[in-house]
Write an enzyme that holds these catalytic residues in place. Sequence first.
Site, PDB file in Angstrom:
ATOM      1  N   SER A 184     -29.069  23.086  17.717  1.00  0.00           N
ATOM      2  CA  SER A 184     -29.863  24.036  18.520  1.00  0.00           C
ATOM      3  C   SER A 184     -31.350  23.898  18.220  1.00  0.00           C
ATOM      4  O   SER A 184     -32.187  24.006  19.114  1.00  0.00           O
ATOM      5  CB  SER A 184     -29.410  25.471  18.229  1.00  0.00           C
ATOM      6  OG  SER A 184     -28.131  25.682  18.789  1.00  0.00           O
ATOM      7  N   GLU A 208     -25.650  21.063  26.034  1.00  0.00           N
ATOM      8  CA  GLU A 208     -26.908  21.216  26.790  1.00  0.00           C
ATOM      9  C   GLU A 208     -27.532  22.600  26.544  1.00  0.00           C
ATOM     10  O   GLU A 208     -28.130  23.204  27.429  1.00  0.00           O
ATOM     11  CB  GLU A 208     -26.716  20.883  28.275  1.00  0.00           C
ATOM     12  CG  GLU A 208     -26.314  19.409  28.440  1.00  0.00           C
ATOM     13  CD  GLU A 208     -26.614  18.775  29.781  1.00  0.00           C
ATOM     14  OE1 GLU A 208     -27.458  19.292  30.509  1.00  0.00           O
ATOM     15  OE2 GLU A 208     -25.992  17.744  30.078  1.00  0.00           O
TER      16      GLU A 208
HETATM   17  N1  COS Z   1     -40.615  21.876  30.392  1.00  0.00           N
HETATM   18  C1  COS Z   1     -41.745  21.325  29.901  1.00  0.00           C
HETATM   19  N2  COS Z   1     -42.206  21.537  28.641  1.00  0.00           N
HETATM   20  C2  COS Z   1     -41.499  22.378  27.865  1.00  0.00           C
HETATM   21  C3  COS Z   1     -40.301  23.008  28.306  1.00  0.00           C
HETATM   22  C4  COS Z   1     -39.871  22.742  29.633  1.00  0.00           C
HETATM   23  N3  COS Z   1     -38.773  23.286  30.113  1.00  0.00           N
HETATM   24  N4  COS Z   1     -39.817  23.765  27.322  1.00  0.00           N
HETATM   25  C5  COS Z   1     -40.656  23.639  26.282  1.00  0.00           C
HETATM   26  N5  COS Z   1     -41.666  22.795  26.619  1.00  0.00           N
HETATM   27  C6  COS Z   1     -42.799  22.421  25.775  1.00  0.00           C
HETATM   28  C7  COS Z   1     -43.516  23.652  25.278  1.00  0.00           C
HETATM   29  O1  COS Z   1     -44.514  24.070  26.200  1.00  0.00           O
HETATM   30  C8  COS Z   1     -44.111  23.187  23.975  1.00  0.00           C
HETATM   31  O2  COS Z   1     -45.288  22.459  24.247  1.00  0.00           O
HETATM   32  P1  COS Z   1     -46.692  22.855  23.518  1.00  0.00           P
HETATM   33  O3  COS Z   1     -46.418  22.713  22.050  1.00  0.00           O
HETATM   34  O4  COS Z   1     -47.664  21.852  24.059  1.00  0.00           O
HETATM   35  O5  COS Z   1     -46.953  24.260  23.931  1.00  0.00           O
HETATM   36  C9  COS Z   1     -43.100  22.193  23.458  1.00  0.00           C
HETATM   37  O6  COS Z   1     -42.325  21.765  24.603  1.00  0.00           O
HETATM   38  C10 COS Z   1     -42.178  22.770  22.404  1.00  0.00           C
HETATM   39  O7  COS Z   1     -41.512  23.887  22.975  1.00  0.00           O
HETATM   40  P2  COS Z   1     -41.001  25.113  22.061  1.00  0.00           P
HETATM   41  O8  COS Z   1     -42.135  25.618  21.242  1.00  0.00           O
HETATM   42  O9  COS Z   1     -40.327  26.069  22.976  1.00  0.00           O
HETATM   43  O10 COS Z   1     -39.966  24.366  21.101  1.00  0.00           O
HETATM   44  P3  COS Z   1     -38.938  24.936  20.019  1.00  0.00           P
HETATM   45  O11 COS Z   1     -38.885  23.967  18.924  1.00  0.00           O
HETATM   46  O12 COS Z   1     -39.220  26.351  19.724  1.00  0.00           O
HETATM   47  O13 COS Z   1     -37.509  24.777  20.768  1.00  0.00           O
HETATM   48  C11 COS Z   1     -35.572  25.397  22.031  1.00  0.00           C
HETATM   49  C12 COS Z   1     -37.121  25.441  21.847  1.00  0.00           C
HETATM   50  C13 COS Z   1     -34.812  26.191  21.003  1.00  0.00           C
HETATM   51  C14 COS Z   1     -35.406  26.008  23.392  1.00  0.00           C
HETATM   52  C15 COS Z   1     -35.097  23.912  22.048  1.00  0.00           C
HETATM   53  O14 COS Z   1     -35.050  23.388  20.746  1.00  0.00           O
HETATM   54  C16 COS Z   1     -33.747  23.741  22.693  1.00  0.00           C
HETATM   55  O15 COS Z   1     -33.630  23.657  23.926  1.00  0.00           O
HETATM   56  N6  COS Z   1     -32.684  23.659  21.865  1.00  0.00           N
HETATM   57  C17 COS Z   1     -31.375  23.360  22.357  1.00  0.00           C
HETATM   58  C18 COS Z   1     -31.224  21.888  22.384  1.00  0.00           C
HETATM   59  C19 COS Z   1     -30.100  21.489  23.266  1.00  0.00           C
HETATM   60  O16 COS Z   1     -29.980  21.911  24.406  1.00  0.00           O
HETATM   61  N7  COS Z   1     -29.291  20.622  22.737  1.00  0.00           N
HETATM   62  C20 COS Z   1     -28.202  20.118  23.473  1.00  0.00           C
HETATM   63  C21 COS Z   1     -28.092  18.684  23.154  1.00  0.00           C
HETATM   64  S1  COS Z   1     -28.479  17.690  24.443  1.00  0.00           S
HETATM   65  S2  COS Z   1     -26.776  17.611  25.404  1.00  0.00           S
END
Ligand code: COS
Length: 386
Positions: free
Chosen positions: A131, A366
Amino acid sequence: MSLDPETLAQFLDTLDRFVRERLVPHEAQVADADAIPPAVIQEIRDMGLFGLSIPEEFGGLGLTMAEEVQAAFVLGQTSPVFRSLVGTNNGIGSQGIIIDGTPEQKAKYLPKLASGEMIASFALTEPDAGSDAGSLRTSAAKDGDLYVLNGTKRYITNAPHAGLFTVFARTDPSSKNSSGVTAFLVEAGTPGLSLGVRDKKMGQKGSHTCDVILENCRVSASAIIGGPARENQGFKTAMKVLDRGRLHISAVCVGAAERLIRDALAYAMERKQFGEPIAEKQLIQAMLADSRAEAYAARCMIEETARRKDAGQNVSTEAACSKMFASEMVGRVADRAVQIHGGAGYMAEYAVERFYRDVRLFRIYEGTTQIQQILIARNMMKAAAQ
Ligand code: COS
């Protein structure tokens, strides 16, 4: 590009017939053998299903998001392993290239992915980064013009068959979060890339996952998705890919729910207890009606979100809402379908037993339901603070 309504209707109709006549009859055999017969894979290729979402100029069907979810509603009505086979080429395995790739990367890989000649995998998850994907540890150390990849990727869908991996690795060793991550395109057969043994899973037999191991695996800077200028930008690529992937998975959940409802309804109208079909019993009717209403609600929210995405709106929140609602919904529907089948629902002879196990994954991959909740709430707070 959007298909004209008549062509889309024809395509969906052909797909529906293919699902009912060719895929559904193979479901049990695929689960028993843990493999899709090569002849069926060829039929799936011939139908163009590997390239649903890949632009037409690269040999795909170029469906819009609204059209793609309609196709996923139909494809979802059979065992999810058929969808999984084509899922990475249409989704997480190709979308990084489509969204952020260079013209050369698109020309090199997309035609092969669209035809199904090459399978693509998305290597983000690691043993200690699920995650919290931004905390990944796989490293990409610069060595002249090359990058040296080291690390292990876990539970990678279609990895045993993949010709191409999108590998997320840390190019900035001083970073601890998502900011120092880069997306690389690594071809199978690159020295230093190897595969672990196939995972034994609860369900989705016939779809394969395994570890992808990188040991001093050298790739050039041209392997970075989008080229060298996108160093340290890979996490954003991953998030954009997942926005789309989550919507697609939501639509697959609706397809599976509609199939489960059909099976449960047919059983309830056939099965007699207390002198009449159990479908006449109001407690059974409640389960059928709740399932129907919830599947319909999910279908509507997915169609609306897909329309908004095609219109260029940011649908991060709505895609997360759809993934959370649809995957939880299909879990409830599968549970009720087993309940309506009674003892028979616990037996492998009935498809609901297999679906019950297969759909469990939708609430996890995902992005788990809990990650979707975090995304939704965070976006709400961000919007309120503006
Ligand atoms: N589109 C474009 N950019 C995005 C975005 C999106 N949907 N979501 C986040 N970003 C950008 C953010 O704007 C941020 O950029 P800046 O640092 O320039 O502001 C950067 O990406 C990091 O985003 P964030 O701070 O939200 O990252 P986190 O580390 O807090 O992670 C979660 C966020 C928990 C949502 C992420 O780690 C996640 O989706 N985890 C689940 C992973 C997953 O789905 N795994 C499944 C395996 S793949 S099948």
